[in-house]
Motif scaffolding. Structure first.
Motif, PDB file in Angstrom:
ATOM      1  N   ILE A 547      18.094  30.658  40.870  1.00 48.40           N
ATOM      2  CA  ILE A 547      17.857  31.484  40.367  1.00 48.40           C
ATOM      3  C   ILE A 547      18.952  32.629  40.452  1.00 48.40           C
ATOM      4  CG2 ILE A 547      16.772  33.551  39.422  1.00 48.40           C
ATOM      5  CD1 ILE A 547      14.347  32.424  39.766  1.00 48.40           C
ATOM      6  N   GLU A 548      19.523  32.899  41.113  1.00 49.45           N
ATOM      7  CA  GLU A 548      20.849  33.411  41.385  1.00 49.45           C
ATOM      8  C   GLU A 548      22.023  33.045  41.727  1.00 49.45           C
ATOM      9  OE1 GLU A 548      18.864  36.843  44.657  1.00 49.45           O
ATOM     10  OE2 GLU A 548      20.052  35.373  45.424  1.00 49.45           O
ATOM     11  N   ASP A 549      22.247  31.656  41.710  1.00 45.43           N
ATOM     12  CA  ASP A 549      22.834  30.849  41.412  1.00 45.43           C
ATOM     13  C   ASP A 549      23.420  30.312  40.001  1.00 45.43           C
ATOM     14  OD1 ASP A 549      23.819  30.929  44.313  1.00 45.43           O
ATOM     15  OD2 ASP A 549      23.030  28.807  44.776  1.00 45.43           O
ATOM     16  N   ASN A 550      22.480  30.377  39.088  1.00 39.96           N
ATOM     17  CA  ASN A 550      22.734  30.131  37.908  1.00 39.96           C
ATOM     18  C   ASN A 550      22.385  31.187  36.480  1.00 39.96           C
ATOM     19  OD1 ASN A 550      23.824  26.394  38.332  1.00 39.96           O
ATOM     20  ND2 ASN A 550      21.782  27.900  39.852  1.00 39.96           N
ATOM     21  N   ILE A 551      22.216  31.654  37.169  1.00 46.54           N
ATOM     22  CA  ILE A 551      21.176  32.557  36.040  1.00 46.54           C
ATOM     23  C   ILE A 551      22.385  34.132  36.057  1.00 46.54           C
ATOM     24  CG2 ILE A 551      20.083  34.574  34.975  1.00 46.54           C
ATOM     25  CD1 ILE A 551      17.724  32.000  35.266  1.00 46.54           C
ATOM     26  N   ASP A 552      23.337  34.756  35.261  1.00 45.14           N
ATOM     27  CA  ASP A 552      24.055  35.640  34.993  1.00 45.14           C
ATOM     28  C   ASP A 552      23.167  37.108  35.111  1.00 45.14           C
ATOM     29  OD1 ASP A 552      25.930  33.674  34.880  1.00 45.14           O
ATOM     30  OD2 ASP A 552      26.710  33.961  32.741  1.00 45.14           O
ATOM     31  N   ASN A 553      23.616  38.130  36.290  1.00 46.48           N
ATOM     32  CA  ASN A 553      22.985  38.823  35.924  1.00 46.48           C
ATOM     33  C   ASN A 553      21.390  38.997  36.291  1.00 46.48           C
ATOM     34  OD1 ASN A 553      22.505  41.842  36.679  1.00 46.48           O
ATOM     35  ND2 ASN A 553      23.232  42.176  34.249  1.00 46.48           N
ATOM     36  N   PRO A 554      20.676  37.551  37.276  1.00 43.77           N
ATOM     37  CA  PRO A 554      19.414  37.737  37.272  1.00 43.77           C
ATOM     38  C   PRO A 554      18.570  39.030  37.298  1.00 43.77           C
ATOM     39  CG  PRO A 554      20.113  36.914  39.715  1.00 43.77           C
ATOM     40  CD  PRO A 554      21.173  37.663  38.652  1.00 43.77           C
ATOM     41  N   TYR A 555      18.817  39.949  37.634  1.00 44.87           N
ATOM     42  CA  TYR A 555      17.743  41.109  38.043  1.00 44.87           C
ATOM     43  C   TYR A 555      18.056  42.180  36.689  1.00 44.87           C
ATOM     44  CZ  TYR A 555      17.437  38.754  42.105  1.00 44.87           C
ATOM     45  OH  TYR A 555      16.806  37.534  43.210  1.00 44.87           O
ATOM     46  N   SER A 556      17.752  41.877  35.949  1.00 42.44           N
ATOM     47  CA  SER A 556      18.227  42.361  34.803  1.00 42.44           C
ATOM     48  C   SER A 556      17.004  42.031  33.439  1.00 42.44           C
ATOM     49  CB  SER A 556      19.743  42.078  33.959  1.00 42.44           C
ATOM     50  OG  SER A 556      19.593  40.654  32.757  1.00 42.44           O
ATOM     51  N   THR A 557      17.391  42.683  32.438  1.00 36.46           N
ATOM     52  CA  THR A 557      16.254  42.392  31.400  1.00 36.46           C
ATOM     53  C   THR A 557      16.502  40.988  30.542  1.00 36.46           C
ATOM     54  OG1 THR A 557      15.765  44.858  30.316  1.00 36.46           O
ATOM     55  CG2 THR A 557      15.098  42.804  29.324  1.00 36.46           C
ATOM     56  N   ASP A 558      17.740  41.022  30.185  1.00 40.29           N
ATOM     57  CA  ASP A 558      18.591  39.325  30.354  1.00 40.29           C
ATOM     58  C   ASP A 558      17.501  38.358  31.441  1.00 40.29           C
ATOM     59  OD1 ASP A 558      19.166  40.597  28.008  1.00 40.29           O
ATOM     60  OD2 ASP A 558      20.734  39.709  27.729  1.00 40.29           O
ATOM     61  N   GLY A 559      17.908  38.589  32.498  1.00 43.87           N
ATOM     62  CA  GLY A 559      17.802  37.825  33.388  1.00 43.87           C
ATOM     63  C   GLY A 559      16.619  37.353  33.691  1.00 43.87           C
ATOM     64  N   PHE A 560      15.978  38.137  33.263  1.00 43.93           N
ATOM     65  CA  PHE A 560      14.379  37.822  34.214  1.00 43.93           C
ATOM     66  C   PHE A 560      13.873  37.626  32.455  1.00 43.93           C
ATOM     67  CE2 PHE A 560      12.086  41.223  37.658  1.00 43.93           C
ATOM     68  CZ  PHE A 560      12.588  40.452  38.114  1.00 43.93           C
ATOM     69  N   TYR A 561      14.609  37.695  31.276  1.00 47.52           N
ATOM     70  CA  TYR A 561      14.062  36.589  30.318  1.00 47.52           C
ATOM     71  C   TYR A 561      14.016  35.387  30.169  1.00 47.52           C
ATOM     72  CZ  TYR A 561      13.340  34.623  25.301  1.00 47.52           C
ATOM     73  OH  TYR A 561      12.725  33.959  24.858  1.00 47.52           O
ATOM     74  N   LYS A 562      15.409  34.418  30.827  1.00 42.98           N
ATOM     75  CA  LYS A 562      15.827  33.839  30.966  1.00 42.98           C
ATOM     76  C   LYS A 562      15.128  33.084  32.469  1.00 42.98           C
ATOM     77  CE  LYS A 562      20.164  34.608  30.747  1.00 42.98           C
ATOM     78  NZ  LYS A 562      21.679  35.000  31.128  1.00 42.98           N
ATOM     79  N   ILE A 563      14.671  34.086  33.290  1.00 41.59           N
ATOM     80  CA  ILE A 563      13.439  33.132  34.294  1.00 41.59           C
ATOM     81  C   ILE A 563      12.957  32.477  33.725  1.00 41.59           C
ATOM     82  CG2 ILE A 563      13.010  33.840  36.509  1.00 41.59           C
ATOM     83  CD1 ILE A 563      15.303  35.852  37.286  1.00 41.59           C
ATOM     84  N   PHE A 564      12.242  33.123  33.383  1.00 40.75           N
ATOM     85  CA  PHE A 564      10.888  32.975  32.749  1.00 40.75           C
ATOM     86  C   PHE A 564      11.100  31.957  31.670  1.00 40.75           C
ATOM     87  CE2 PHE A 564       6.853  33.294  30.427  1.00 40.75           C
ATOM     88  CZ  PHE A 564       6.004  33.614  31.235  1.00 40.75           C
ATOM     89  N   SER A 565      11.956  31.957  30.668  1.00 40.20           N
ATOM     90  CA  SER A 565      11.893  31.091  29.738  1.00 40.20           C
ATOM     91  C   SER A 565      12.423  29.634  29.999  1.00 40.20           C
ATOM     92  CB  SER A 565      13.316  31.286  28.486  1.00 40.20           C
ATOM     93  OG  SER A 565      13.219  30.573  27.609  1.00 40.20           O
ATOM     94  N   SER A 566      13.363  30.065  30.806  1.00 40.00           N
ATOM     95  CA  SER A 566      12.911  28.507  31.702  1.00 40.00           C
ATOM     96  C   SER A 566      12.666  27.665  32.409  1.00 40.00           C
ATOM     97  CB  SER A 566      15.037  28.688  32.451  1.00 40.00           C
ATOM     98  OG  SER A 566      14.745  29.020  33.404  1.00 40.00           O
ATOM     99  N   GLY A 567      11.840  28.133  32.537  1.00 38.54           N
ATOM    100  CA  GLY A 567      10.513  27.625  33.486  1.00 38.54           C
ATOM    101  C   GLY A 567      10.648  27.446  34.818  1.00 38.54           C
TER     102      GLY A 567
END
Length: 635
Positions: A547-567
């Protein structure tokens, strides 16, 4: 022919009932014991929806005959009257078709799993013809009721559930002795802000340590009767709160506010359904509750709309001792709130920033919501860690780690300990001079049996389980969320809440005495727990690193959304927004050896590396979903 292989179990539930964990658990247990098991497919399940139609029932009987089923299980956890009729129609057709064993047919036993009232009605109607499961049965009890002899139960199941049996033995001795009834609340050591609007959880904990440490006891209180008016309901609640405060057993009052309070606070409710819970609708009503609760610490649910504004109301009216938010939940995903996930995350992050300004603790009400929706044990841990890192980055100083044990309820105690310790180790690794973690364990939401005596035993047993999470730290847990023993049957009154606290305190003290006397196993040295903890830690760290290596700014609204949306956080039983979040839903989990694991379509365990590879292939879809969601929210 092998005796076990000659018996064919078949399980069926109507398609309209989404509860599948129970059947999955039983199927896995029977597989482990070497039996053949068939689970009805969607086509047959839909036939059971229409059980009142003879043609549909004939289709079910054809399935039973074609699969050569000898032991038939029916699961239905919705309407009790419907359950009785459903079983009645099927039993009648089985008899008319001479399919029962006593008629020379193949069906040896019929099982039914459902709500307690449905089970009671079915037992009364069919007088021993149907074996019922009300929930809460132990692994061994489940297998015995299914007709599996003890010598056929594999050693790994006996070994895995041995710890749970010991906990229940401990609980039974404690309840039978009734010594918990002698527990009296200790005198609270007053300090200048004690019970005032300047009191805090930190001050209460510090005082508690000075006066001889006992965990602070929190309980959820939320009476509501549809026969009472809103004002009458509020008055009843105020009376209950006064009673609890005067008794002195409880430390933290958790207000069980209604759905309308959370979603439509301060509005005209007109004829909207309250949805259960205390119907509070003004700051003045919250102030009245706070005044009646002196000197208890007080907290309540977060809002599901205008979330930061309602958090400010809680600060000004009840001096809320800590705030709790569920980040990915209480929105359109679980049909508990009006916001889409992106807007919900945005509001929650704004609220956490406000909480940080107040200096109050923050509780991430997250992990068990994933577990409710079929998530695996690694997801349970990772979701809590992500929430803790977010909280720390947003300035929270004290993080309350709620840990719902027995979730799912078939979880073995050794697995619960491993999961709890792995999660605690990861999150305590974030601690420094500006960030403290407070563990708050609790029993599972659907853990307790409807039999009150047995439920009291379970409450004592789960308290011992809590103490084995960090067994050589007498300051842990600092807070216990006490779930009242009446949870499965009826609303907990002040007397029941107080008695539940008595059981919890007494069980904790007694279990610690037994540990000092070396009369119980030192679970810190249990090899099964330690092996599973290492496995879970390794898997969780791999997922977090990805998660931390592949999602930009994971600890944010966008990041948390992408974490969930990607599975990255699998939820196989997601029921809202399933198209937008298909990558979160398109996973399969399976109960294995008392834990929950991700598996492929052939029921092979998915290793962390393979899981990460699959999720990373979904990142472009997640980016697209995020872009689309932002456009929709701005339009």
């Amino acid at each position: 022919m092998n005796e076990k292989k000659s018996i064919q179990y078949g399980f069926i539930k109507p398609a309209l009932d989404a509860h599948t964990l129970g059947i999955n658990t039983v199927v896995e247990l029977l597989y482990d014991c070497g039996y053949n098991v068939i689970v009805a497919d969607d086509k047959v399940s839909k036939m059971l929806n229409d059980y009142k139609y003879a043609l549909r029932r004939k289709g079910i009987l054809d399935w039973i005959s074609s699969k050569k089923i000898q032991k038939l299980g029916i699961s239905y956890r919705l309407d009790e009257n419907d359950a009785l009729n459903m079983v009645g129609y099927l039993i009648n057709d089985l008899k008319e078709s001479n399919l029962m064993r006593f008629q020379g047919g193949p069906i040896e036993t019929v099982f039914f799993a459902g709500l307690p009232k449905a089970c009671k009605a079915i037992e009364k109607e069919f007088k021993g013809l149907v074996v019922t499961f009300i929930g809460g049965e132990s692994v061994r009890e489940t297998l015995f009721k299914l007709g599996v002899p003890e010598n056929k139960i594999p050693s790994k199941i006996c070994t895995g559930s041995k710890y749970d049996d010991k906990l229940m033995e401990f609980g039974k001795k404690l309840i039978d002795s009734e010594e918990y009834l002698n527990y009296k609340p200790k005198n609270k050591l007053p300090y200048s802000e004690f019970g005032s609007m300047k009191d805090t959880l930190t001050k209460r904990l510090e005082s508690n340590i000075k006066s001889g440490f006992e965990p602070l006891m929190r309980a959820h209180v939320g009476p509501f009767l549809s026969t009472l008016s809103r004002k009458e309901s509020l008055n009843q609640f105020v009376d209950w709160v006064k009673s609890l405060a005067e008794a002195g057993y409880l430390d933290i009052l958790s207000i069980g506010s209604s759905q309308l309070t959370q979603s439509n606070f301060g509005e005209n409710w007109n004829d909207k359904a309250n949805g259960g819970g205390v119907p509070i609708n003004s700051p003045e009503e919250y102030k009245k509750i706070w005044e009646s609760s002196r000197p208890l610490l007080v907290r309540t649910y977060a809002g599901t709309k205008n979330i930061p504004e309602l958090a400010q109301v809680y600060e000004k009216t009840i001096n809320i001792c800590w705030h709790a938010l569920s980040l990915w939940w209480f929105n359109k995903l679980d049909e508990r709130g009006p916001y889409d996930l992106y807007m919900n995350l945005k509001q929650h992050i704004k609220t956490i920033k406000y909480i940080a300004e107040t200096g109050k603790p923050f509780e991430a009400n997250v992990s068990h919501h994933f577990a409710f929706r079929g998530a695996d044990d690694v997801t349970y841990i990772v979701s809590a860690y992500l929430a803790a890192v977010l909280a720390k980055k947003l300035g929270i100083k004290t993080f309350i780690l709620q840990n719902m044990l027995n979730t799912p309820r078939f979880t073995w105690g050794v697995q619960d300990l491993a999961k709890s310790r792995a999660m605690l180790k990861l999150i305590r690794g974030l601690e420094d001079k500006n960030f403290t973690v407070l563990l708050q364990p609790r029993a599972g939401l659907d853990y307790f049996r409807p039999d009150i005596y047995e439920a009291k035993i379970q409450l004592a047993a789960v308290t011992a389980l809590m103490d084995d999470i960090d067994p050589h730290n007498e300051m842990s847990p600092p807070i216990i969320h006490v779930v009242s023993y009446s949870e499965a049957t009826h609303l907990a009154t002040p007397d029941i809440i107080n008695e539940s606290v008595q059981i919890t305190h007494c069980a904790l003290k007694k279990y610690r005495t037994l540990r000092k006397q070396k009369n119980i196993e030192d679970m810190s040295k249990n090899s099964d727990v330690n092996r599973r903890e290492v496995e879970l830690l390794s898997a969780a760290r791999k997922v977090i690193a990805a998660i931390e290596d592949n999602i930009d700014n994971p600890y944010s609204t966008d990041g948390f959304y992408k974490i969930f949306s990607s599975g990255f956080l699998p939820v196989p039983y997601l029921w809202g927004e399933t198209e937008e979040f298909k990558h979160a839903k398109d996973w399969k989990t399976k109960p294995i050896s008392g834990g929950m694991k991700l598996v492929d379509q052939n029921n092979n365990i998915i290793q962390p590396e393979a899981f990460v590879e699959i999720v990373l292939s979904n990142l472009k879809d997640a980016e697209y979903n995020l872009k689309l969601r932002k456009m929709n929210n701005h339009s």
